[in-house]
Scaffold this active site. Structure first.
Site, PDB file in Angstrom:
ATOM      1  N   ARG A 218      -6.026  11.957 -80.010  1.00  0.00           N
ATOM      2  CA  ARG A 218      -7.259  12.355 -79.339  1.00  0.00           C
ATOM      3  C   ARG A 218      -7.243  13.857 -79.053  1.00  0.00           C
ATOM      4  NH1 ARG A 218      -7.949  13.645 -74.240  1.00  0.00           N
ATOM      5  NH2 ARG A 218      -5.925  12.758 -73.636  1.00  0.00           N
ATOM      6  N   ARG A 219      -6.149  14.338 -78.471  1.00  0.00           N
ATOM      7  CA  ARG A 219      -6.075  15.760 -78.132  1.00  0.00           C
ATOM      8  C   ARG A 219      -6.122  16.623 -79.400  1.00  0.00           C
ATOM      9  NH1 ARG A 219      -1.459  14.387 -73.709  1.00  0.00           N
ATOM     10  NH2 ARG A 219      -2.854  13.920 -71.967  1.00  0.00           N
TER      11      ARG A 219
ATOM     12  N   CYS B 163      -6.460  -0.543 -82.006  1.00  0.00           N
ATOM     13  CA  CYS B 163      -5.812   0.507 -82.800  1.00  0.00           C
ATOM     14  C   CYS B 163      -5.624   1.762 -81.951  1.00  0.00           C
ATOM     15  CB  CYS B 163      -6.686   0.876 -83.991  1.00  0.00           C
ATOM     16  SG  CYS B 163      -7.085  -0.537 -85.002  1.00  0.00           S
TER      17      CYS B 163
ATOM     18  N   ARG C 241       8.884  18.083 -73.334  1.00  0.00           N
ATOM     19  CA  ARG C 241       7.731  18.806 -73.895  1.00  0.00           C
ATOM     20  C   ARG C 241       7.619  20.206 -73.285  1.00  0.00           C
ATOM     21  NH1 ARG C 241       2.773  15.083 -73.279  1.00  0.00           N
ATOM     22  NH2 ARG C 241       3.973  13.905 -71.753  1.00  0.00           N
TER      23      ARG C 241
ATOM     24  N   LYS D 232      -3.080   4.234 -68.610  1.00  0.00           N
ATOM     25  CA  LYS D 232      -3.602   4.588 -69.944  1.00  0.00           C
ATOM     26  C   LYS D 232      -2.682   4.074 -71.054  1.00  0.00           C
ATOM     27  CE  LYS D 232      -1.990   9.158 -71.328  1.00  0.00           C
ATOM     28  NZ  LYS D 232      -2.467  10.496 -71.698  1.00  0.00           N
ATOM     29  N   ASP D 233      -1.430   3.706 -70.689  1.00  0.00           N
ATOM     30  CA  ASP D 233      -0.526   3.147 -71.699  1.00  0.00           C
ATOM     31  C   ASP D 233      -0.701   1.639 -71.868  1.00  0.00           C
ATOM     32  OD1 ASP D 233       0.513   5.664 -72.139  1.00  0.00           O
ATOM     33  OD2 ASP D 233       2.152   5.409 -70.711  1.00  0.00           O
TER      34      ASP D 233
ATOM     35  N   ARG E 151       6.533  15.346 -79.281  1.00  0.00           N
ATOM     36  CA  ARG E 151       6.848  14.092 -78.613  1.00  0.00           C
ATOM     37  C   ARG E 151       7.925  14.314 -77.574  1.00  0.00           C
ATOM     38  NH1 ARG E 151       7.649   8.690 -79.624  1.00  0.00           N
ATOM     39  NH2 ARG E 151       7.087   8.795 -77.420  1.00  0.00           N
TER      40      ARG E 151
HETATM   41  N1  LIG Z   1       2.392   8.082 -72.808  1.00  0.00           N
HETATM   42  C1  LIG Z   1       1.864   9.352 -72.439  1.00  0.00           C
HETATM   43  C2  LIG Z   1       1.417   9.366 -71.038  1.00  0.00           C
HETATM   44  N2  LIG Z   1       1.073   8.254 -70.348  1.00  0.00           N
HETATM   45  C3  LIG Z   1       0.646   8.663 -69.066  1.00  0.00           C
HETATM   46  C4  LIG Z   1       0.765  10.035 -69.004  1.00  0.00           C
HETATM   47  C5  LIG Z   1       0.389  10.916 -67.879  1.00  0.00           C
HETATM   48  C6  LIG Z   1       0.125  10.203 -66.576  1.00  0.00           C
HETATM   49  C7  LIG Z   1      -1.171   9.414 -66.556  1.00  0.00           C
HETATM   50  O1  LIG Z   1      -2.101   9.677 -67.358  1.00  0.00           O
HETATM   51  O2  LIG Z   1      -1.279   8.546 -65.686  1.00  0.00           O
HETATM   52  C8  LIG Z   1       1.293  10.475 -70.203  1.00  0.00           C
HETATM   53  C9  LIG Z   1       1.663  11.885 -70.520  1.00  0.00           C
HETATM   54  C10 LIG Z   1       0.476  12.702 -70.989  1.00  0.00           C
HETATM   55  O3  LIG Z   1      -0.563  12.154 -71.388  1.00  0.00           O
HETATM   56  O4  LIG Z   1       0.607  13.933 -70.915  1.00  0.00           O
END
Ligand SMILES: NCc1[nH]cc(CCC(=O)O)c1CC(=O)O
Length: 310
Positions: free
Chosen positions: A124-125, A233, A148, A76-77, A142
């Site tokens: 998003r959250r 974005c 966290r 997701k990153d 952060r």
């Molecule tokens: N940069 C935030 C990030 N990137 C991946 C994860 C969690 C693990 C994943 O989604 O694979 C997280 C932490 C979160 O969203 O709590």
């Protein structure tokens, strides 16, 4: 082969998984820790640091310079737009894709008192929380997963939202509330580990053995659906695809206003045999419904909030 990874506990846990899988294939690896901008500037929201790719850019650069053969990422990153010289050579079988609410006393989202404070820096959250409970306050949170949870325990928040997969990979069993994607549609590719290599190399060939076909398809759909609307974005966007059976895949995707006051959302079941075509159709629909305007408004609001701080 040299594996590049961030130095966070979660990134290292993910890399250990890949090292073990490659070792089972007879591939020996060494590890190189690389710090990214997302790791360096932990005192401000990601969109103020480097936005899209804050946890990725330096790893890509070191790979393109030939310093590392493999990099391991939370998928997701990974920005939807990728350098063509680099390949997502493997997408591992998905862990939990869901967001969870963690509170100090196990309180559930619906039972949080009026005006309770939740912590997240994910736009998003934040938007999804305010859509679901406009009375709640959302404060920036952060830092890596350890930080966290510590901040929650220090009493700075009544609860925090995070990815269930992160807790799973750290081996932490916690009393969390799994949040329904109907109200908290996850980020695209949440809960998935991706392996990146230079295209056309032995590293790509070897690591492709780790690929999980269904997760590959689900994550590809999630990325296709948001490509038109996000435009590179960082914005409040959710995208989640999941096989229902061998022939059908459920897809939900949404774009929200920063404050959760508006959103556009699609919930569809698409045929697995033509998933790319249907994902592109959903992506266009999301734009036609006004998703692009919501993204552009969010970007403008974030830019003006940044300029106010200067
Ligand atoms: N940069 C935030 C990030 N990137 C991946 C994860 C969690 C693990 C994943 O989604 O694979 C997280 C932490 C979160 O969203 O709590």
């Amino acid at each position: 082969m040299i594996i590049g990874t961030r130095g966070s506990a979660l990134a290292l846990a993910q890399t250990v998984t890949i090292e073990g899988l490659l070792s089972e294939l007879g591939v020996s690896t060494t590890r190189k820790i690389i710090t990214t901008s997302g790791d360096t500037f932990t005192d401000r929201p990601l969109h103020e640091v480097a936005g899209v790719g804050a946890f990725v850019r330096e790893l890509d650069d070191r790979m393109l310079e030939g310093e590392i053969d493999i990099s391991v990422h939370s998928m997701k990153d990974l920005p939807t737009v990728r350098p063509e010289e680099l390949s997502i050579s493997a997408v591992l079988k998905r862990d939990s894709p869901y967001d969870v609410l963690l509170t100090t006393d196990g309180t559930r989202m619906d039972d949080l008192p009026e005006g309770a404070v939740l912590g997240t820096t994910s736009m998003r959250r934040r938007a999804q929380i305010l859509r679901y409970r406009p009375d709640l306050h959302v404060h920036d949170l952060r830092g890596n997963i350890n930080t966290r949870i510590r901040k929650l325990e220090e009493g700075l928040y009544d609860g925090i939202l995070l990815a269930e997969a992160g807790l799973q990979r750290m081996g932490w069993e916690m009393d969390v509330e799994r949040l329904d994607p109907q109200f908290f549609c996850p980020s695209a590719n949440q809960g998935t580990i991706a392996v990146v290599t230079p295209a056309g190399t032995e590293a790509e060939e070897v690591t492709s053995n780790l690929d999980h076909q269904r997760t590959r398809i689900e994550t590809e759909i999630e990325r296709i659906v948001i490509t038109d609307v996000e435009g590179g974005c960082t914005a409040p966007i959710g995208s989640f695809a999941q096989f229902i059976n061998d022939d059908e895949i459920s897809v939900c995707c949404e774009v929200l206003a920063l404050d959760g006051s508006e959103h556009v959302r699609i919930d569809e079941v698409i045929p697995a045999d033509r998933y790319q075509d249907y994902a592109r159709i959903l992506g266009r629909e999301l734009v036609q419904m006004g998703g692009k305007e919501l993204v552009e408004r969010a970007v403008c609001q974030l830019a003006s909030s940044l300029s106010d701080e200067v």
